[in-house]
Scaffold this active site. Structure first.
Site, PDB file in Angstrom:
ATOM      1  N   MET A 110       0.837  -1.195   0.000  1.00  0.00           N
ATOM      2  CA  MET A 110       0.000   0.000   0.000  1.00  0.00           C
ATOM      3  C   MET A 110       0.873   1.246   0.000  1.00  0.00           C
ATOM      4  O   MET A 110       0.423   2.342   0.359  1.00  0.00           O
ATOM      5  CB  MET A 110      -0.955   0.003   1.204  1.00  0.00           C
ATOM      6  CG  MET A 110      -2.007  -1.078   1.110  1.00  0.00           C
ATOM      7  SD  MET A 110      -3.553  -0.705   1.965  1.00  0.00           S
ATOM      8  CE  MET A 110      -2.990  -0.554   3.649  1.00  0.00           C
ATOM      9  N   GLY A 111       2.121   1.087  -0.440  1.00  0.00           N
ATOM     10  CA  GLY A 111       3.008   2.239  -0.551  1.00  0.00           C
ATOM     11  C   GLY A 111       3.599   2.672   0.773  1.00  0.00           C
ATOM     12  O   GLY A 111       3.636   1.909   1.730  1.00  0.00           O
ATOM     13  N   LEU A 147       6.714   3.106   1.299  1.00  0.00           N
ATOM     14  CA  LEU A 147       7.660   1.999   1.398  1.00  0.00           C
ATOM     15  C   LEU A 147       8.774   2.273   2.408  1.00  0.00           C
ATOM     16  O   LEU A 147       9.231   3.396   2.585  1.00  0.00           O
ATOM     17  CB  LEU A 147       8.279   1.707   0.026  1.00  0.00           C
ATOM     18  CG  LEU A 147       7.298   1.369  -1.110  1.00  0.00           C
ATOM     19  CD1 LEU A 147       8.069   0.991  -2.369  1.00  0.00           C
ATOM     20  CD2 LEU A 147       6.338   0.245  -0.719  1.00  0.00           C
ATOM     21  N   GLY A 177      11.561  -2.726   5.083  1.00  0.00           N
ATOM     22  CA  GLY A 177      10.888  -4.021   5.094  1.00  0.00           C
ATOM     23  C   GLY A 177      10.339  -4.377   3.719  1.00  0.00           C
ATOM     24  O   GLY A 177      10.517  -5.502   3.238  1.00  0.00           O
ATOM     25  N   HIS A 178       9.697  -3.416   3.075  1.00  0.00           N
ATOM     26  CA  HIS A 178       9.195  -3.642   1.714  1.00  0.00           C
ATOM     27  C   HIS A 178      10.355  -3.950   0.749  1.00  0.00           C
ATOM     28  O   HIS A 178      10.255  -4.832  -0.101  1.00  0.00           O
ATOM     29  CB  HIS A 178       8.460  -2.407   1.193  1.00  0.00           C
ATOM     30  CG  HIS A 178       7.190  -2.090   1.925  1.00  0.00           C
ATOM     31  ND1 HIS A 178       7.032  -0.948   2.669  1.00  0.00           N
ATOM     32  CD2 HIS A 178       6.011  -2.767   2.016  1.00  0.00           C
ATOM     33  CE1 HIS A 178       5.817  -0.925   3.186  1.00  0.00           C
ATOM     34  NE2 HIS A 178       5.175  -2.014   2.815  1.00  0.00           N
TER      35      HIS A 178
END
Length: 282
Positions: free
Chosen positions: A30-31, A33, A36-37
């Site tokens: 969901m952006g 970022l 972790g992403h």
């Protein structure tokens, strides 16, 4: 870097490279970022010939309209962060209309009871929204492998169950939680915390580490009582829930069994910012 705003453009491109792409790795987000992403992207790059990331704030999984309105939307900086990992990653950043085609409603799912625990109790309809968007994205991207962070462990189990029930040909993989230096689990919501709140929020992971030790000698109920008392000392923090559960069923641990794997789950409000975390207890 290729950035697609519509599913038609994305699907057209993916079809054009289908002969050379032996596997597609997919990271739905969901952006807003964070590292972790980016760790999910790195994992996907290592194990797939092509990687797609989606950036979409999904309205159907928010039961709180204020939370949806305040959720950070940072597409420009997100793209810059993705470039630090690789400029060959494909970005899918659709509109609500492109995804839902004028019908912004959730499909109803039966997740065999996984949806009734913890997050499901406090966020009615949340997991129907999660199942709806992930199923839709899987149908559009048609990935070989999809990567999710274990911070949202209940969500990870929900997505695996959805894939099992719908028989979608995708392997769902969980990846370790990325943490800030003080132990706070990385989350897009952390951006809404003040520096002081961010520092104080270290107590969440410290409490989980304590839980890990206590659970070796104490019952689930005894550990829970200790956690509740811990958060009574933090005036800016509101403990929404703490639960020790069976990893497979997510049902609360009543009596320990040596044949089961257990995990502690926690949700805390820090001045109206909701944070969740989890830790394995085995």
């Amino acid at each position: 870097m290729l950035i697609f705003k519509t599913q038609n453009e994305l699907v057209s491109h993916l079809n054009s490279v289908s002969n050379t792409a032996t596997s597609i790795g997919f990271v739905p987000t969901m952006g807003a970022l964070h590292q972790g992403h980016l760790s999910l992207l790195k994992e996907a790059l290592q194990n797939n010939s092509l990687v797609v990331i989606s950036i979409f704030v999904n309205p159907t999984q928010f039961n709180n309209p204020e939370d949806l309105a305040k959720y950070p939307r940072t597409l420009t900086s997100d793209i810059e962060k993705i470039k630090t990992v690789s400029d060959k990653i494909i970005v899918y950043a659709p509109s609500v209309d492109d995804i839902y085609e004028g019908k912004t409603i959730s499909q109803h799912f039966d997740f065999d009871g996984l949806e009734n625990q913890m997050e499901g109790k406090f966020r009615p309809g949340h997991f129907d929204g999660v199942g709806t968007i992930v199923k839709r994205l899987f149908e559009i991207v048609q990935p070989t492998n999809a990567y999710f962070g274990e911070k949202d462990f209940q969500q990870l189990q929900i997505v695996k169950k959805m894939v099992q029930k719908t028989k979608l040909p995708v392997t769902v993989l969980g990846c370790p939680i990325f943490r800030e230096p003080n132990g706070l689990a990385m989350s897009s919501r952390n951006e809404r915390l003040s520096e002081k709140e961010r520092n104080e929020a270290a107590i969440i992971f410290k409490t989980l580490l304590q839980t890990q030790k206590l659970f070796k000698t104490k019952s689930s109920n005894e550990v829970t009582q200790i956690v509740v008392k811990t958060f009574e000392n933090y005036k800016n923090f509101e403990l929404e829930y703490f639960q020790i559960a069976d990893e497979a069923t997510l049902l609360p641990c009543i009596r320990k069994s040596k044949t089961k794997k257990y995990r502690a789950f926690i949700a805390v409000f820090v001045n109206n910012v909701r944070l969740i975390d989890t830790i394995s207890l085995n």
